[in-house]
Design an enzyme around this catalytic site. Structure first.
Site, PDB file in Angstrom:
ATOM      1  N   ASP A  16      38.203  35.232  35.303  1.00 33.91           N
ATOM      2  CA  ASP A  16      38.046  33.986  36.430  1.00 33.91           C
ATOM      3  C   ASP A  16      37.017  34.004  37.263  1.00 33.91           C
ATOM      4  OD1 ASP A  16      38.944  31.618  37.450  1.00 33.91           O
ATOM      5  OD2 ASP A  16      40.679  32.347  38.569  1.00 33.91           O
ATOM      6  N   GLU A  95      34.422  23.220  33.230  1.00 29.84           N
ATOM      7  CA  GLU A  95      35.279  22.057  33.892  1.00 29.84           C
ATOM      8  C   GLU A  95      34.368  20.742  34.180  1.00 29.84           C
ATOM      9  OE1 GLU A  95      38.537  21.470  37.144  1.00 29.84           O
ATOM     10  OE2 GLU A  95      37.955  23.585  36.487  1.00 29.84           O
ATOM     11  N   LYS A 131      37.358  21.945  30.438  1.00 27.47           N
ATOM     12  CA  LYS A 131      38.627  22.165  31.432  1.00 27.47           C
ATOM     13  C   LYS A 131      38.879  20.696  32.071  1.00 27.47           C
ATOM     14  CE  LYS A 131      39.374  25.629  34.418  1.00 27.47           C
ATOM     15  NZ  LYS A 131      39.270  26.738  35.236  1.00 27.47           N
ATOM     16  N   THR A 155      43.874  22.366  33.364  1.00 27.62           N
ATOM     17  CA  THR A 155      44.254  23.047  34.597  1.00 27.62           C
ATOM     18  C   THR A 155      44.837  22.315  35.633  1.00 27.62           C
ATOM     19  OG1 THR A 155      42.631  24.374  36.187  1.00 27.62           O
ATOM     20  CG2 THR A 155      41.892  22.353  35.525  1.00 27.62           C
ATOM     21  N   PHE A 177      49.263  27.414  37.689  1.00 28.06           N
ATOM     22  CA  PHE A 177      48.501  27.899  38.809  1.00 28.06           C
ATOM     23  C   PHE A 177      49.527  28.645  39.595  1.00 28.06           C
ATOM     24  CE2 PHE A 177      44.050  26.148  40.073  1.00 28.06           C
ATOM     25  CZ  PHE A 177      43.599  26.243  38.613  1.00 28.06           C
TER      26      PHE A 177
END
Length: 319
Positions: A16, A95, A131, A155, A177
């Site tokens: 990440d 993203e 994303k 996400t 998350f």
């Protein structure tokens, strides 16, 4: 064997981070980025050449100030993604602008643009995940993109309704998350002393995992946004886990045995008769105060960092 290597026996480890040096060091299978990580990476002196290339690209493309700034921003994300791909065997997640999270058509257009930018440099779309925020519009955009062989990473996922809708749309991958769910509940009801079995984020992934495996959904579950290595170890066996460099280092330095915690069900069940409708999705999602607050907050924060990146690039372009 250290815990990082042991964890790899049960789950695919994903970095990440937009920090290419960290990615080289930890040898993850895949890597994920977001606007906050891209903004951070863009400020590294070592990546200055990627910024310069994006500026030159935007100038060649032409257009007004807004168009050039957006093109430069997209090119920075793609440049960093291409550098990451040189150092991993799998996929990178890129993203789209969080400000498009409630516009299905614009999500599709932006995704297609990013994929074409990668393909211009010989990167096959099979190595890219787009994303998108797990709004209804984002999920439906991913469903359409899947038909074009553009696979997506959904996400900012906090509610079970989001997870169910993603599976029913045959989304490639979701990123629940864990850490942000934990943060929200812990602010209101501190978990002291900490007990991972009572961690709300960990329990959320257990619920999603058991549901997906029970009904044989193909959507990959990738736990994300961790605060503690205890959360990561409690999810050993999850399909994928995306982990920050700091926590990767902690795992690499620790040699306590890792035990698999998540196992697919051996039973197969018939799926629910009908998928969630849009109205049902909004009703179910909005029953979860945490999910409503964290989804909107996540979109706002990613949009803020996207704007900061664009302001930085506009300064290079026009000053």
């Amino acid at each position: 064997m250290n815990q990082l290597d042991a964890l790899r026996q049960f789950s695919t480890v994903v970095a990440d981070s937009g920090d290419i040096e960290s990615i080289r060091h930890y040898h993850p299978e895949d890597a994920t980025t977001n606007p906050s990580l891209i903004l951070k990476a863009a400020n590294f002196h070592a990546y200055k050449y990627l910024i310069n290339d994006a500026i030159q690209y935007a100038k060649r493309q032409g257009g007004n100030k807004e168009t050039q700034t957006i093109n430069a921003s997209d090119k920075v994300a793609v440049n960093i993604g291409m550098e990451i791909l040189k150092n991993i065997p799998g996929r990178v997640s890129t993203e789209i602008d969080a400000r498009l999270s409630f516009d299905r058509n614009m999500c599709i257009i932006k995704a297609e643009k990013l994929i074409s930018m990668y393909e211009e440099y010989g990167i096959n779309r099979s190595r890219i995940l787009i994303k998108l925020a797990s709004t209804w519009e984002g999920i439906k955009a991913a469903e359409e993109l899947q038909k074009k062989e553009i696979q997506c990473n959904l996400t900012l996922l906090f509610s079970f309704a989001q997870a169910r809708a993603c599976a029913e749309a045959n989304v490639y991958l979701i990123s629940p998350f864990v850490g942000r769910i934990y943060d929200w509940y812990n602010m209101r009801q501190p978990l002291e002393p900490y007990d991972v079995d009572k961690d709300w984020g960990v329990k959320s992934i257990h619920r999603i995992y058991n549901y997906y495996k029970k009904y044989r959904y193909n959507t990959i579950i990738m736990g994300a946004s961790f605060r503690k290595i205890e959360q990561i170890l409690a999810l050993a066996g999850c399909d994928k886990l995306t982990i920050s460099p700091k926590l990767l280092q902690e795992l690499a330095n620790n040699h306590i045995p890792v035990i698999r915690k998540l196992m697919p069900s051996i039973e197969c069940f018939h799926r629910p008769l009908s998928p969630l409708s849009q109205a049902e999705f909004y009703w179910e999602h909005n029953q979860d105060s945490m999910a409503v607050e964290k989804l909107s907050d996540g979109i706002r924060q990613f949009a803020i960092d996207q704007k900061k990146l664009e302001d930085m690039l506009a300064n290079y372009l026009f000053n």
